[in-house]
Write an enzyme that holds these catalytic residues in place. Structure first.
Site: not given
Length: 128
Positions: A2, A41, A72
């Site tokens: 993410p 990051r 997800r």
């Protein structure tokens, strides 16, 4: 993925230390087992041109966006969103206890067809 992206009003600049927040958020999302360390990051973007509410100079804002890749389940996404927002608000407590600040958070899931990525860092964290 993410990616954590913080946008914040310039009047908060000297009151924030992002590295502890980024460290905590990275460690948390990786601990879920749903996000690879090599793709995480974070970045902070200072906004010098802003107006909050009626324009009082001491009003501030901070917004955190979490971009995740597709795939997800909703239960996991809700759990991660709840936990990230809780940690973000806790990190902001020294500021919100002393001054007025609008805090917001949004998680977005990127389209699997329209998201492009090239990352040679993943290989560093692969298990042998």
């Amino acid at each position: 993925m993410p990616h954590f992206i913080v946008e914040y009003s310039g009047n908060l600049h000297h009151r924030l230390d992002f590295q502890p927040l980024f460290k905590e958020l990275h460690e948390y999302v990786v601990s879920t087992g749903a996000f690879p360390l090599g793709g995480v990051r974070s970045r902070a973007i200072r906004c010098d041109d802003f107006r909050v509410a009626d324009g009082r100079q001491d009003f501030s804002f901070i917004n955190l966006t979490l971009k995740i890749g597709h795939g997800r389940d909703m239960t996991l996404k809700q759990q991660v969103a709840d936990e990230v927002f809780k940690r973000f608000c806790r990190w902001m407590e020294p500021i919100t206890k002393e001054s007025y600040c609008q805090i917001s958070f949004e998680m977005t899931e990127l389209d699997p067809v329209l998201k492009y990525n090239k990352n040679n860092i993943h290989a560093l964290f692969k298990s042998d």
